[in-house]
Each structure stands twice: as structure tokens, then as C-alpha cells.
Scaffold this active site. Structure first.
Site, short mmCIF file in Angstrom:
data_model
loop_
_atom_site.label_atom_id
_atom_site.label_comp_id
_atom_site.label_asym_id
_atom_site.label_seq_id
_atom_site.Cartn_x
_atom_site.Cartn_y
_atom_site.Cartn_z
N ARG B 95 0.82 -1.22 0.00
CA ARG B 95 0.00 0.00 0.00
C ARG B 95 0.85 1.27 0.00
NH1 ARG B 95 -3.81 0.08 -2.30
NH2 ARG B 95 -2.98 1.99 -3.15
N LYS B 130 3.04 25.68 -3.59
CA LYS B 130 1.75 25.12 -3.15
C LYS B 130 1.78 23.60 -3.27
CE LYS B 130 -0.82 29.33 -4.14
NZ LYS B 130 -1.90 29.99 -4.89
N LYS B 162 7.72 40.41 -2.10
CA LYS B 162 6.28 40.65 -2.26
C LYS B 162 5.88 41.96 -1.59
CE LYS B 162 5.07 35.78 -2.60
NZ LYS B 162 4.08 34.74 -2.26
N GLU B 192 7.69 41.13 -7.15
CA GLU B 192 6.29 41.06 -7.55
C GLU B 192 5.78 42.46 -7.86
OE1 GLU B 192 3.53 38.17 -5.22
OE2 GLU B 192 2.93 40.20 -4.67
N ASP B 213 1.75 40.25 -11.19
CA ASP B 213 0.79 39.60 -10.31
C ASP B 213 -0.65 39.89 -10.71
OD1 ASP B 213 0.01 38.08 -8.09
OD2 ASP B 213 -0.34 39.93 -6.96
#
Lengths: 279, 279, 279, 279, 279, 279
Positions: B95, B130, B162, B192, B213
Site C-alpha cells: 500500500r 503550493k 512581495k 512582484e 501579479d
């Protein structure tokens, strides 16, 4: 919460590594700020405690307030968590906290329509061991928040006798007897059956649960009738959202669906940070 | 491979815990068997080394043969891995090995249509941070097998300035100068920018990369023209598979897409085990 | 700070092991005291947060006050840290805290004259990966406090193409193109060159940084001229404190010096402990 | 060796992190090579087993041959280790293995002149706990290879009663009696004495070892005479290489010198790698 | 306490694993309660700090009050610890805290009659390395609370030369000299002797401690006489509670008894929990 | 075996620490030897694999042969394990391997008479969670070798509803229903009952197992009759070896006895080492 503390440390180390070179270069150590974590789509929330723990691990002095509770259904724009404190800490934890929230809420949200598809019937929808390695406890928690239930947590807390186990023992009857003899009286014994003959043998052997493996609707109905509530009946395999109502209508007790976890996708959650104005 | 050894140990511990009570009760210790891991749908393979390491960690004496290579496009039914040896070891690892293969191949397979959507243009498709906590290195590896490229690995190996960093410094110009002064000369600096004015300031400040952005197509085209190859141009945010060709046609260098990882789903891979017949 | 917490635990375990048999036999559990950590020679301070963390790890209830800041130049006798609280905790942490402070301040102090030797020129002095295993992040932090800058942190956050990499690829041109294709757009590419021909090829291939390896002053001047600001120029190898001004005068951008870390020696810092008088 | 395995893992993780992006991009997985580790200056070798373990941890299939033995005095150019096998493995381990060898051999080499300075006398030269955190066992091993001996390993394997312990107990006499009562009969008891009165009290109390703290030559001679071989006599503090012969001539048994470890610097050792030619 | 923190984490993980499924299903998260830990038989208490740490690890907000001190002799019914706070936390920690207390107090209680059996003589009763793996520091602590003393903690903090070491060296004389040369001057050297000839050689060689291995009373008396206080005399092997007074009367200094730890059994301690009434 | 690898590492580190100073001083590195592990009393063997793993962890090159199998009943003098190889490795592992074998075989041997006391009846003897922290899996394995069975492994793999859980829910009926709803269908639900009324309610609520808590023989017989095989009946509390036959004769299914683990004592097992003669 205690059992995932180490995993949260690992996740932070993965993102921060030898240091956040942007923030450490640009944000003064004492600078403070506030932040809001916000739903960017409608979703069922899961992972609030994990997100809180991410920030507490980085900085026990952050002021953190939950705006809702795990399991809540949120609309776009709903506030999840409000934070205030050291600005560096907020920036260090942002991505890791969001990645946890997005995936766990993604699972809870994904599970809901499956649950609704069977709710006209007593059948219980459960997950499987097809989870993301390292995430078992968390993903199974999100499944519960979505409204479904959990199958066994791992190989250690439930017996599931499959074809290879039966082959290694000689027969279902021998297998059930041997497991009964060697495991705790608190653990139930489930036997996988592909034919009605196997169902009959499992029932005779005293299986607590019988899993009907990849049977068609007609076979399932016959098996349910044959078992006649002398054992819990589970079906597994080839279960799509579309087929769920039909399957649930057969009278089975349990429907296990790997897709609850392995077909879920992250939902959109973001964090707005505001540096505190200098006075 | 070395860097994920500890994670594989954790994953096995998660599934096996205090012991596989079914297998330990039913399969004799010396019993042997063979197994085949097989694609159950067409897919791009990722995670072969991880799967091999799962079994080697459990049992260094297993005989393992790869039937293909990471990055291969497999048809339904294609063989991935052949194993032979102790039957308990095969059952313990099944598994966990599959869960790794299914998710990593799921990402590689999911990435491919995104790559094809931009291939008429020189723009490079990249992932983001992410990713699933604990899985960063593995998921970014799967993204490369799918044909896309990687953005920075974490907060430690690339500078991305940022809005909050800029607010904490006073201006883009100050921020770029300060980072340049404090980080390695081997690390590029990305800024950014949400407006053309910010693009102009970032360019003037000497940013190596400018991230546009959430700009619309028209703004993007103007920004590309304004930057005029004096910096690498990246776009990020609101990037769907459908819009990719249009975005790529603007002449940007880099398109970062979080969906490459956080919208991927597992593909179907299974393992057939056969106990060795007693002679 | 977060990334070195585990290392501080390890360091304390190394010194205390199964227990401080002297202190545990002689100092009553509830006994309190105060302590001062003091510079015993002039030095540039580094490691204050680490020393604080050593004591907090042992005893979160200690009262700790910093008397200065990392990077400060201290004279003999200057106070560094004042502590008050459980006497056993002070005695347990003394040697470990001092060992960290002495080595890190030793590096910061050692680096300073190298920095001064190049300050008439724009060249930037940087460290290398020749650090004490386990101490990379800490030693590179101390180098910055001494006034120099950091080269890449490890094999993961910057590309440095050396002779063996080139040999494995066929040519500098191929190597640069392949790395460009396979690494993040935020990572710069440095190529090691031993001859002016190699410099020319690296430049042509689009290297972001060219490292002149063990060249003499005349070769360096020619290389700088040839590169003509189209790439960052780094020199490395055979760099002594004495030769630094001459090397910096060649117009190179970066001078990397392994001696910043591997030739540093600990400075003298001590801790005076006073048991609280019984009233 | 067993006790440093975990530390070697940590050191490799520190350098390789999320991956050697240069080597992984440029060196094919199956490519092989050979390597020689060579002394670049005359030195006393220390750390051979650690270096071997670094490579074995990365790749158990490497072929490794030692050219000499820890403790050997090597001339410039002498071969230390020959390696053959996977080229990526050689490149991954190079810097970490060298950093261990350079620092440990640096200590062994640094210790030797101190040893020679006392060799006309029976006094034994020993190290202290002023070691690099994380490196205690390794550095003390290198000290032995340099010809000196070890003081206690940590707070757990020897009793050293200092002024604060005495203050917490009331007197040297009480302190010695209490420690004798509470620690193993296999552990010796050392008392730090700053005056001849304290020496007398320690002797009377039955101390096994008396440390003369920062005494001048005259005081030391008087203390040695006073103690008259009824206890081992150690001197500590303000011990320079120049003063060592005079100090040793006083008849003390033990001279402890923190500089053996904290003033050592790395020696120069390099690794030449050659890719195997393709046939 | 610091050195067992990690072990307490392990113990909690062992009992709680993927979660306390009973408590998590039935006890609301915010529910509070109180608890009393109570002696169910007369005993000597050991492990109070460990029990406190078990609960603090689970929940730093619990209110915990000690009713007595380690080493106290308690009667049946005596209160040990009072706790108040989150009811789930009390239930999670109950079994682990009790298991520690029961075993450690079991050892302290078991040791006491052995101590009383020798108290008419100056001989000191000590434990051995026959402890439960993982528990060495804790069990040796419990031995001290029972009134006996500790032998060396492990292979690292005391020299004990046995027959195999002697065989590997050639003679006791060589062995003692070699160890003296290679270990710290703070570590005593013990030699195991089976005959009076070996006793004589060990004495001559300068052994600090001589262990008489499995000698009968007559041999022991002769050995004590022969050694005549020139070394510490230890006896070991075949030591029963009944024979202890006779053995102690021979004038030996140390009697080591493995049974102090490996023949101890847990004592009975329980925890009464009361949920707070809802008002 | 896999799940105790880390624990074996910890146990070895505990005994060897910074090094075996006796062996490292006296036994040449290349010296070889042989060893026999032998029963010094009659016993039931448990822990063979653990002992083998102790030596393999230290030295994979040792030649190890098992002379018997876990669960075997051995007479005094019976051989357990034969080892050959590096003499240092044999000496390093001796005590740790024996400590594991002595305790685990001690449990297996201790359990046997309890098993014999109930063998005339169908009642099954099981252990509890009163195990040595860190040893749960190992001790429960030894219990099985002694002939008894295991209760749940921890809080995670079986539901046991006690008085506090019931109090927090309101009633047994509510508690059983709620747990049924929230846990896996593979986990059985046990309810603790102190009176016949509680027995009746638990039965009515659908408990799978009913634990009769501290009932006298008469109450037990009534409860068994009342339950009438509609649930498994377990008794617990105040179970002595002497009362076991009477208790078993009541017709209960399960008798749980904490003493199986917490009252066991180590048995006597030793290791004879012989250095190889030099030729």
C-alpha cells in the site's frame, strides 16, 4: 494534535530550510503585523488546529484567534483565522499553514457530495488506506469532517483477509480461525470475497465483516440476502459518485471509496498580511 | 534519493504501526512470493525509485526489477516493477509503495496537458510552493517528469520580494538593494509587481526577475514591452489550462501555475501478488 | 533560530549525557543564582541568540537579559548576557553556551581584517562551503556579522559547474544550457574557468558568474577585461590576507576565501556564576 | 564509529539539502569515476573512518581503499583514500568528507607541538570540554591521535568540584564527602583549588585529583610539594605553548589545555576526481 | 529530567498512536476534570517528575500539584499527585504516567530490604548494567531512592577489565597500564579477579578497584586481607538477599547486585479521575 | 522487527554512549572471537530476533546462528545463539542483547503458569496496557510466546468505555451509540460494567464486549448468565494466579491480567565470549 507535532516541524523545515532569505534581509526583527486567513471559495473547513500549530511552533507569542470551527461550511470571503504579532513569523508560516488548510479542506469539501449521494440509505461511506504517505491521520480526520467515516487506520488496527492471505493458509475457514486465535478480542475480522461461495464460507467461518470485491449489483444483492445481517457487508472497488445511490440501495452496510482521499484537490484559501504602521 | 529515506521510514511506520496483524497471523515467516506493479490507466510514471526504496527499507533481500523508467508514458496494463522474495515483505510494503507511485505519477500525468498548452511558445511553465507539506522535493521532481520546470524549492533558495516585504522596507528600490547586499551572488532577485509603475521601478532597481501579479492580458503585453528583455518576466495567478495559450503568446518567459501540484489527483496503479507454490 | 533548535538539543545532550554528576550531587534543586557572560578579549560578538536558546532549552523560567547585540564590537570586560534563576540550570548550560559563543564570535572577529583589506575596492568578500559539518548556517551567519557575505549555502541553492561536471557533459556550452534547462529561473549559474579560453566559452554560453580558478594577477586582469561586466567575476584559491588588496584591485566582483571559516579560532568569553545568598 | 553515524547523516543533509542541482543536471546517473584524497600539506591524519562513513552512507557500493591510518604523519602529496564508483556519489560526498578530515587532522596536527613541549617530563597533557558543540567525541579522538590525552568527556563521566559547587555546599570537605556518597565508586573526584589552604583542605577531604586554578609557578611548586603524591595534581588556565616546559617541570601530573581544540585550524586536504572515460 | 524528555514522547506515542478513539469519540474537547494519583500499597515513591512531565508534554495548561516527594515512604491510600484541567488530557496520560510510576517505585521499594540487609556494615550496595533497555538513567535513579548506590552508568564512564580484555592484552598488568595510558585521569580502573593470584596481580598493577568474581566467603575474606585497603574491593555474582549480611561482614567495600533492577516488580498505584460537574 | 529498529539503536546508545573505554583501550580493532548465548535456568525463550538485531546493528559482518526458536522451552545450559566475528562488536553488544533476552524471556516464562491455570476452561487469558513504557510491542509479543493472548495494543486499536467516558456522555447507551458512529466498523466496542444493571444496559446498547470490573464470583456467574453469549464477557481486576481456575470456571470468555507483564522478572541468560587464538 500531539501526534502531528513532529510532522509540522518537518513541514516547516522543508519550506524554510536554511532560512527565508527574502524576509530576513528585508523585514526588521522587531516589526509586527496582522494577518487574516480567508476562504477564497465555498468549502468545508478542515485543518484549523494544524494551521494554529504551524504558527505556534514558529512563535509561541503570536496572538491567534479562530473565526470558525473545523467542519463549518464557509462561503467565499469567510474569515478563518486572525493573527497578530511578529511580522517575520507570519511570513515564515504563511505557505505551510495554507498548504495544510487547502489540502485538508479540499478533502472535506470533496467528500460531501459522496455523503449526500448515499444519505437516503443506511449505508455508511468510508475511506481506505489510499492516503498520502505521511498524512494518514490528518486525511482521515478531514474525511470525518466531510461527513463520511473511517475504515481501519492501518495494518495494525483491523483485520482484512485478502486472497493472498487465504492462499497462504489454505482456506477462508482456516484463515478466520487462525486470526481469531492470534489477535485481540477487540479487533473485528473482515474477509474479502469475490464469489457467493466465498461469501458463504466466510459467513460460516464467523467473519465479522464480509467485503464484496468488485461484484456487480446483482451479485451484491444476492450476497446481502445470503448474509442476512449475520455479518456486516462492505462493498469496495469501482465505486463512482454516479453509481453510489444504486449501490447504497442494495442494502449493504458499508461502502468504501478510495476516491474520498486520492481524488480530492486543494481548495483556495489565502492569507492577507498587513504590517503594523509605524507611529 | 538520500533525502527522502527518512520520509519513507515515516510512511511505513504510519501504515504498519505496531504490526500487520492480518499478515503476521496468516502468512508463515519463510513463505515467498512474486509481485507485479502495473499501470491500470495510461499515465506518465513518477516515483519508481521511491517505490523501490520502500521495499528495500523493509527487506534488503527482495529481488526487484524495474520494467520502465521514470518519465515514461505507460499504457494501461504496462508493467512497472517486478518483485520476488519474502511474501510478508511484499504485503507490508504494497500500500505504501502504491500510494507514493499513484500520487507522483498523478502529478506527472496532470502536468503534461499544461505543458502542451504552451509548447508553441518559448514560455516556460513552472510550479509553485503550493505543494503537499512533507512532499516538496518529490512533487517538484514529478513536475519535471511531466515536462514543466521548478520555481524555487523553498524560502531559502531564491528571493521573491512581495508587497509586505516592500512595505517593510519603504520601496522596491530599497528592497532590491538591501537583498542584493545581504544574499549570495548566486541567488536571483524576483520582485512582484501589480502595476506598470511597479514594473518600471523593479526594472530600474535591477531586479533579475519581475513577477506580474494578476495582470490582465493587455497589462501583461505592455509590461513585456516595457521590460524589453532587461529582466525575466514571470506571470502568476488566475492561470487556467484554457487561458495558457493566450498567456504564453504575450511573450512572457515564465508562467507559474500552482495547479500543477495542488490540483493533481492520483492515477490508478495496482500490485498483483502471487504466493510461491509449495512443491 | 528555529532551524538550529535541534542542534542545540544535540549539543546539550553531548555535554550533559546521563547527568551532571557533580552539580546533581552538590547543588540543591531549588537553589538559585545569577550569572554574567563576559568578553575576556576584544571581539565581534556572534551567537547571542544561540546562547539564549541553550539556556531556554534547559529551563524556560530563567530570566535572561542581553547586554549587547550580535555584530557589536566589544572590549575586554564587556558584559554579553545576564542570567538569573535556578543555579543547576546555569551550571548545566555554561560550557555549551560558551562553546557556541566562543566559536561564532571567533569567526566574526577573524573575518573583520579580511573585510578591511578589500574595503578600498568594490570587490565583495565571501565565504565557501569549507565549514564545520553541522555548523553551516551558524558559521555563515557569523561571517556576515564579521562584515563579509555568503556564497551559496550548499549544493542546493546555487549552480557551480566545475571541471568534472564539464567533463561529464562534453563542454561548458552544453553544461550551461543543460543546467539552465533543468534548474529554477531564480538560481544563477556559475562556471569555473582555469584559462582565458574557458572564460570566453563560459561568457559565450551565458554564465551568470565566472569563477577564475587559481589564476595569477595578470591572468585575472585579462579575464576581467575580457568579461567586461557581462558576467559577475569571482576569484577563488590561494587567497591570503596579504594578497587581498592586490586581488581586489584587479576589478573582480567577488573574492571567495575558505579561510574565513576554516582558519578561525575561538575567542575568550567566560561566565561568572554567583549563588544567591541564603537569607 | 557507531555513535557518529547520525551526525554524519546530519552533515550530509546540511550540504546536499533538497539536492545537488549542478550534479543532478549534468552528470548522468550511471556515470562512474575515481577519486583520490590527498594531503596538501604535512599533517597528522585524523578522521579516516569518518570520511569512509560519509561515502558509505551515500552509496554502499563505492569501492574505498585507505592509503594510510589515522595517526600517521603525512607529507604533502601523500594519498589518504582512493575511491571508485558512481560519479554522482563521489561529487555529493566530496566537501563533507573533506570538511571532516580537514578539521580533525587540523586538531591532531595542532596538538603535536604541545605534546613535544612537555615530553621531557612525566606530566600528561590533556584537553578540556572547550570543544565544538556536536563534535566532542570526534575532537577528543583527534587529540589522542595528536599524542595528548583526554580529560572527562562531559559532565557525566567525572566529578569536578568548582567554586560554585563549594559555595552551594558550605565547604570543600562537605562537597567531597557528599559527592563520594552519591556517585559511582568508579568515578574520581577532582577539586579546583585557588590557594594553598584550599589545596590542604581538598587533600584532607580525600580528593583524588586537585586542580590548581590559575596559580603562578611558585604556588604550583609549593602545592605539588604539599600534596606530595597523595593526590593527582592538575594545572589549568593561562597555559601557553611557551610556558608549557616550565609548567611541566614543576612536577605536576596533568596539564589541561583548552587551546588543543579551540585554537586548532583546519589543514589542507583535497580530493581529485576523474570521470571514467567512455570506451 | 531533560535527558528523558524524548523517551517520554516515545512512550506517549506508543500508547496513543493514531489517537485515543474512545476518548475522542465520547469526551467533548472543552470538558474538564480533576484527578488524584494514589498509592494502593505501601511503597517508596520514585518517578514523580517523570509523571509530571508526561502530563505537561500532553498539555502544558494542566494544573499539577505534588503531594509528596520522590524517596518518600508512602502508606496505602497516600496521595501522590493532584491534577486538574482538560479531561481528555487526563485520560490520554493516565496509563503512561502510571506505568512509569509503578515500575520506578517498584524498583525503589524492592531495593530497600537489600539495603537494610547490609546496613550493619560499611559495605555499599550498588546496582549493575542489568537494566531494562531504554530505562538505564531512570532505573539507576530509582535504585538511589531505594537507598543503594550506582555502579558505572554504561561502558563509557568507568573501566571494568574482564577476562576477555585480559586475554586480548596478555596479562592484567599490561591491561591496567594500557588503560591508564588511554583513558581520562578521572576514571577509575576496576579489574575482575577470580583467584587470589589474580587479586595479587591486579593490586600490583595499580588497579583502583578489584572485583572478586564469584568467590566463596573464605576466598573473599582472604582477598580482603590481601588487598588490605590498597584498592576498593567489590564482590559480584551469586548475591542473594539471604547471603548479603554474611557477605557484607567480610569487610568488602562494594557489593553489586543485578537483582536490584532485574528482579524488581511494579507496585500498585492508581489514578481516580472525576469529570467536573456541569453547572 | 522493523518497528523496533529505532528502539534497539537507542538501547545501544544508552549503554555505549561516547564509547566503550575499556574495550577500545585493550582489544585491538582487528581481533576476532566467538560467543555463545546460553540459558542459565529453564525458561521459555523470547527475543531471539531482537538479540540478533542488536548485533547486526553494531556490525553487519558478524556471523550469527540461532540454536533455537522463540517460544521454545529451554533447559539450563541450552544454547540460544552462536556468534563469530569482530571481538569488539561482541563485547559492545553483549549486555544490551542479554538485557533484552532476559526481560522478554522472563515475561514468556512468567506467563506460562497463568496459562496452565486456565487451560481446563475455554477462557482466554490476555494482557493489559500495564507494560514497560517503550516496550509495548515487545512485551505483548513475549506474552503470546508464553501462551496467553493480547488485549488491545493501545488507545488506538480498540474501544474500551470506562466510567469517566460514560459520565462525560450521560449513559452507557449514548456512549455506545456515539462510539459506533465515530469509529471504524472494524473496531469492537467494550464497556466496563460494575453492576448487573450496567451489564444489562451495555448488552442492550449493543456492546461487543462487556468487562466485569472487580466483581466477585457470584456476580460474575450472574452476569455470564445474563449476557448469555450475546456479547464477549471479560473479567478484570484482582486476578491472582490462585483464583484463576475458579474465575475461568465461571464461563467468562476473557480474563485480563496486568500481572502477566508488570509482575514478571528477568530470567538468567549469559554470554560466553572466547577470543580467537593467534596462530
Amino acid at each position: 494534535m500531539h501526534s502531528v507535532k513532529q510532522f509540522i516541524e518537518t513541514a516547516l523545515a522543508e519550506d524554510i530550510g536554511s532560512g527565508d532569505i527574502t524576509t530576513d534581509s528585508l523585514v526588521p526583527r522587531g516589526k509586527t503585523g496582522t494577518a487574516e486567513i480567508i476562504a477564497k471559495q465555498s468549502l468545508i473547513l478542515a485543518g484549523l488546529d494544524v494551521a494554529v500549530q504551524v504558527f505556534k511552533t514558529l512563535d509561541p507569542d503570536l496572538n491567534i484567534k479562530a473565526r470558525c470551527t473545523d467542519g463549518d461550511t464557509l462561503d467565499t470571503g469567510a474569515g478563518i483565522l486572525s493573527l497578530a504579532g511578529n511580522l517575520r513569523s507570519l511570513l515564515y508560516g504563511e505557505r505551510t499553514a495554507l498548504n495544510f488548510l487547502q489540502r485538508l479542506s479540499g478533502i472535506a469539501t470533496h467528500v460531501r457530495p459522496y455523503v449526500e449521494a448515499v444519505q437516503a440509505h443506511p449505508a455508511r461511506l468510508v475511506d481506505t488506506r489510499k492516503t498520502t504517505p505521511g498524512w494518514r491521520v490528518l486525511e482521515k480526520y478531514a474525511v470525518r469532517l466531510g461527513g463520511a467515516a473511517n475504515h481501519r487506520m492501518g495494518l495494525y488496527d483491523g483485520v482484512l483477509i485478502k486472497d493472498n492471505h487465504i492462499a497462504a493458509c489454505g482456506s477462508i475457514t482456516t484463515a478466520v480461525a487462525r486470526v481469531r486465535d492470534r489477535t485481540s478480542h477487540l479487533v473485528k475480522i473482515e474477509v474479502e470475497a469475490s464469489t457467493l461461495e466465498e461469501v458463504a464460507e466466510a459467513l460460516q467461518a464467523g467473519a465479522d465483516v464480509i467485503m464484496l470485491d468488485n461484484m456487480d449489483l446483482d451479485q451484491i444483492r444476492k450476497a446481502v440476502e445470503r448474509i442476512n445481517r449475520q455479518a456486516i457487508v462492505e462493498i469496495s472497488g469501482n465505486v463512482s459518485l454516479e453509481k453510489l445511490p444504486l449501490l447504497a440501495a442494495t442494502g449493504v452496510d458499508i461502502i468504501s471509496v478510495g476516491a474520498l482521499t486520492h481524488q480530492a484537490r486543494s481548495v483556495d484559501i489565502s492569507m492577507r498580511i498587513s504590517p503594523t504602521e509605524n507611529l
